[in-house]
Design a protein around this motif. Structure first.
Motif, short mmCIF file in Angstrom:
data_model
loop_
_atom_site.label_atom_id
_atom_site.label_comp_id
_atom_site.label_asym_id
_atom_site.label_seq_id
_atom_site.Cartn_x
_atom_site.Cartn_y
_atom_site.Cartn_z
N LEU A 200 -13.82 27.17 -4.57
CA LEU A 200 -14.29 25.67 -4.76
C LEU A 200 -12.88 24.86 -5.43
CD1 LEU A 200 -17.60 25.44 -6.15
CD2 LEU A 200 -17.19 24.99 -3.95
N THR A 201 -12.57 24.07 -4.52
CA THR A 201 -11.20 23.23 -5.01
C THR A 201 -11.94 21.82 -5.37
OG1 THR A 201 -9.74 24.40 -3.97
CG2 THR A 201 -9.28 22.26 -4.61
N GLY A 202 -11.37 21.25 -6.47
CA GLY A 202 -11.87 19.76 -6.62
C GLY A 202 -10.88 19.40 -8.20
N ASP B 173 -14.49 18.00 -1.41
CA ASP B 173 -15.14 18.05 0.17
C ASP B 173 -16.78 18.13 -0.22
OD1 ASP B 173 -16.12 18.10 2.47
OD2 ASP B 173 -14.81 19.73 3.26
N PRO B 174 -17.47 16.91 0.09
CA PRO B 174 -18.78 17.01 -0.11
C PRO B 174 -19.48 17.70 0.78
CG PRO B 174 -18.14 14.81 0.80
CD PRO B 174 -16.72 15.80 0.41
N VAL C 7 -9.29 31.03 -12.07
CA VAL C 7 -8.94 29.82 -12.15
C VAL C 7 -7.65 29.38 -11.86
CG1 VAL C 7 -8.99 27.24 -13.15
CG2 VAL C 7 -10.54 29.25 -13.86
N ALA C 8 -7.32 28.98 -10.37
CA ALA C 8 -6.05 28.74 -9.98
C ALA C 8 -5.54 27.24 -10.24
CB ALA C 8 -5.87 28.79 -8.54
N MET D 253 -7.74 21.91 -9.41
CA MET D 253 -7.62 23.32 -9.84
C MET D 253 -8.86 23.94 -8.73
SD MET D 253 -9.95 23.97 -13.08
CE MET D 253 -11.89 23.93 -13.59
N THR D 254 -8.42 25.29 -8.48
CA THR D 254 -9.37 25.87 -7.54
C THR D 254 -10.17 27.00 -8.39
OG1 THR D 254 -8.07 25.57 -5.90
CG2 THR D 254 -9.47 27.34 -5.51
#
Length: 310
Positions: A190-192, A215-216, A230-231, A272-273
């Motif tokens: 997940l990226t946000g 992205d919803p 965590v990237a 972060m991803t």
């Protein structure tokens, strides 16, 4: 990789080797098709072309469009297809009118006139055109008329990996990231953007980064606690993630909160991803904050062990 947003800018290629599909997740089954696509193109001195659609066709033509959640955003899908070595990616806006194209119109207007297809590579169960009327047998019966060859990826090659986007979605909805990752061939992510929450974690020694997913339409795995990588800022850190409603502190809405190990920095507004590595336990309500903190300490110990073994 050259990316075309729509069909206006693409010119017929000299030796186009083409496949098409939604490719949500770009999972191991998709990778089998892409590997064959690029192999044929390289062997025959051609250029590989993937036609995909956005938004996902089911969001346009299906009654369950509101419930569909995707494994990859468009940007993620593009990146994964690029990594697979595809030369050209055509992203066709999927609209109601596009869904009404017959298989004959799809073949002539897009495969032949727009792209100049010389060979089409499709999975054994791939369908196209209005009401999914077109398929391998239809094209093979008319390939001399169309002027291109068609190759079907055999059932045994695709079924050998036992994977589908639906299976992966089902696994993630159960919190089974181990199965999902195996079928994807990589960690689900997940990226946000990091946003401010209630900041209760700071008061109990577990400050968290509260994520708002970009992205919803992206699928959020089942509520619970996970070990994650965590990237962020060009580095990979360890962490534990809670997805859920935080019943111990009377939460009212679902949150995605990550406690990043050995990290102390204000990152509000930054990206972060999260890469899912293991499901640790379901979300639960504890009898007060001391019990919650004791469990979080155990979760941290478990997550650190899990991540050290990856």
């Amino acid at each position: 990789m050259i990316i075309y947003n729509g069909l206006n800018d693409i010119q017929p290629l000299v030796n186009a080797v083409v496949t098409s599909g939604t490719f949500d997740g770009v999972h191991l089954g998709h990778q089998t098709i892409l590997a064959r696509l690029t192999e044929i193109a390289q062997t025959n001195g051609g250029e590989s072309v993937l036609i995909t659609y956005w938004p996902h066709p089911r969001t346009v033509v299906s009654n369950d469009s509101q419930n569909l959640r995707l494994l990859t955003s468009l940007d993620e899908k593009i990146e994964l297809i690029d990594q697979a070595g595809v030369d050209h990616l055509v992203v066709i806006p999927f609209t109601r009118s596009f869904s009404e194209l017959t298989s004959e119109q799809y073949i002539r207007q897009i495969l032949i006139d727009k792209i100049g297809t010389k060979k089409l590579v499709i999975g054994y169960d791939h369908r196209f055109g209005r009401d999914r009327e077109g398929g391998f047998e239809y094209i093979r019966a008319h390939q001399n008329e169309y002027g291109f060859e068609v190759e079907e990826i055999p059932r045994q090659d695709v079924d050998a990996v036992g994977v589908s986007s639906s299976k992966i979605r089902a696994a993630l909805n159960e919190g089974n990231v181990h199965t999902a990752n195996r079928l994807l061939g990589r960690a689900y992510n997940l990226t946000g953007t990091i946003v401010k929450g209630r900041q209760l974690g700071r008061t109990i020694g577990f400050p968290t980064a509260n994520m708002q997913v970009d992205d919803p339409t992206k699928l959020i795995p089942a509520n619970g606690v996970y070990a994650v990588e965590v990237a962020y800022g060009g580095q990979t850190l360890g962490g534990m993630l809670n997805i859920g409603f935080r019943p111990t502190v009377a939460g009212t809405h679902q949150t995605i909160e990550t406690y990043i190990f050995d990290f102390d920095k204000d990152i509000y507004g930054e990206h972060m991803t999260l890469k899912f590595r293991e499901f640790l336990r379901p979300e639960q309500k504890f009898d007060g904050l001391p019990a919650l903190v004791a469990q979080l300490k155990r979760d941290e110990e478990t997550a650190r062990v899990v991540l050290s073994q990856k």
